[in-house]
Design an enzyme around this catalytic site. Sequence first.
Site, PDB file in Angstrom:
ATOM      1  N   ASN A  24      17.510  26.033 -16.669  1.00 41.96           N
ATOM      2  CA  ASN A  24      16.260  25.592 -17.638  1.00 41.96           C
ATOM      3  C   ASN A  24      15.620  25.000 -16.046  1.00 41.96           C
ATOM      4  O   ASN A  24      15.933  24.121 -15.907  1.00 41.96           O
ATOM      5  CB  ASN A  24      16.376  24.533 -18.239  1.00 41.96           C
ATOM      6  N   CYS A  73       8.917  20.672 -20.754  1.00 38.38           N
ATOM      7  CA  CYS A  73       9.089  22.522 -20.812  1.00 38.38           C
ATOM      8  C   CYS A  73       8.058  23.470 -21.208  1.00 38.38           C
ATOM      9  O   CYS A  73       7.864  25.000 -20.776  1.00 38.38           O
ATOM     10  CB  CYS A  73      10.597  23.436 -21.363  1.00 38.38           C
ATOM     11  N   HIS A 127      11.488  30.585 -23.278  1.00 40.07           N
ATOM     12  CA  HIS A 127      11.389  30.014 -22.357  1.00 40.07           C
ATOM     13  C   HIS A 127      13.748  29.631 -22.419  1.00 40.07           C
ATOM     14  O   HIS A 127      14.226  29.890 -23.560  1.00 40.07           O
ATOM     15  CB  HIS A 127      11.413  28.809 -22.969  1.00 40.07           C
TER      16      HIS A 127
END
Length: 327
Positions: A284, A117, A254
Amino acid sequence: MSSDRIYSRIAGTGSYLPEKVLTNDDLAKFVDTSDEWIAARTGIRQRHIAAEGETTSDLAYHASVRAMEAAGVTAAEIDLIVVGTTTPDLIFPSTACLLQHRLGANGCGAFDVNAACSGFLYALSVADKFIKSGDAKTVLVVGAETLTRMVDWGERTTAVLFGDGAGAVVLKADTETGILSTHLHADGGKKELLWNPVGVSVGFKEGEKNAGVAIQMSGSDVFKYAVRALDSVVDETLEANGLDKHDLDWLIPHQANLRIIEATAKRLDMPMDRVVVTVDKHGNTSSGSVPLALDQAVRSGQVQRGQLLLLEAFGGGFTWGSALLRY
Ligand code: UT7
C-alpha cells in the site's frame, strides 16, 4: 466528435519506485509474521522502501519526469502542480513547491493535498476543476509517499502493509475526451480508525520530535468501511454518467488489500483480468498507489487510448473518491 466542452485528458503517465525491495520473508525475520499470512490476508508479496535520505519529493520528481516525457511536455509549459501526499518532505514548503523548483517549473502554482490514501484522487479532482474552469491548460498531478517512514516496524498489524512509491500524470485541456467526472467524500468522525495522531498543533511527544510516531489502524473496521464506501462511490460514479458497469474497460483501484479490490470488482461484475493489480509488488503506497497502477497498465499496453477507466481510493480521514475517464 468534438464539442465546446473542455476535458482534462491524461497526456502522459509516469511512476517511480525506490530501489530497495523488502519481501514478506525479509519482514518475517524481525517481526512475528509470515509470507503465508501476509499473502493470504492482503495479497502483498513485497514492497519498495525509500533509501536513507531519499524523500517524497525525490520519488515525485522521478515519476514526474517520466510523465512529462510521455506527454511531450516541458517544465515551462506546466501551469499548475498538485501533489497528493500525507508524507511531505517538510512541514513547509510543500512537496509541490520542492518539486516545482527541481523540475524548473518556477512561477506556476504549486500545492499539496492531504487526503491520506485518497490523495491522488483528490489532487486529480482539483486539477480537473482548474482545467475545466479554463484557469489552467497543463497540470502535473502527482501521488507520492514515503509511508514507511511512519511505520512501527515492530507492530505486525501495520508493518506488513505499506510501501513507498510515486506516480504522476500530465493533464492537458482537450475538447475530445478525458475525465468525465470525479467524486470525493470524507467522514472525519472515523478518524481514530486509521490515523497518525501527532502533529505541529497537537504537539509531538516529549523527546520524540516526529521520530517514532506511527500509523495506527483498526484493520478489520477499516476493511468493512472501505468496501462499503467504495461500493457506494462506484455506483454513484456510473449513475452520474448514465453508464452501466459493463461499459467499463478497466478498474484501477487503490492497492491496499487484494480482498478489498476483489470485492469492488465483484460489485462491478468485472473479471479480475480487467482490474489492475499491483498490491502484490508494491504494497500500500497510499497516494502513490493509483497513479503507479495506472502507469504500469499504460506502459504494459493493458490500457489503450479510448478505453473507459474507473479509478477509486479509500484512506484515512476517512476519505474516499473516484474518477471516471476516457483514456
Ligand atoms: O489504505 C488505507 C486503507 N487501509 C486498508 O484498507 C486496510 C484495511 N484492512 C485490512 O486490509 C485488513 O483488515 C488487515 C490486512 C489489516 C488485517 O486482516 P484481517 O483479516 O482483518 O485480520 P485481523 O486484523 O482480524 O487479524 C486476524 C489475526 C489476529 O490474530 P487472532 O486474534 O485471530 O489470534 C491478528 O493478531 O491475524 C493476526 N495478525 C497477524 N498474524 C500474522 C495480524 N497481523 C498479522 C501479521 N502476521 N502481520
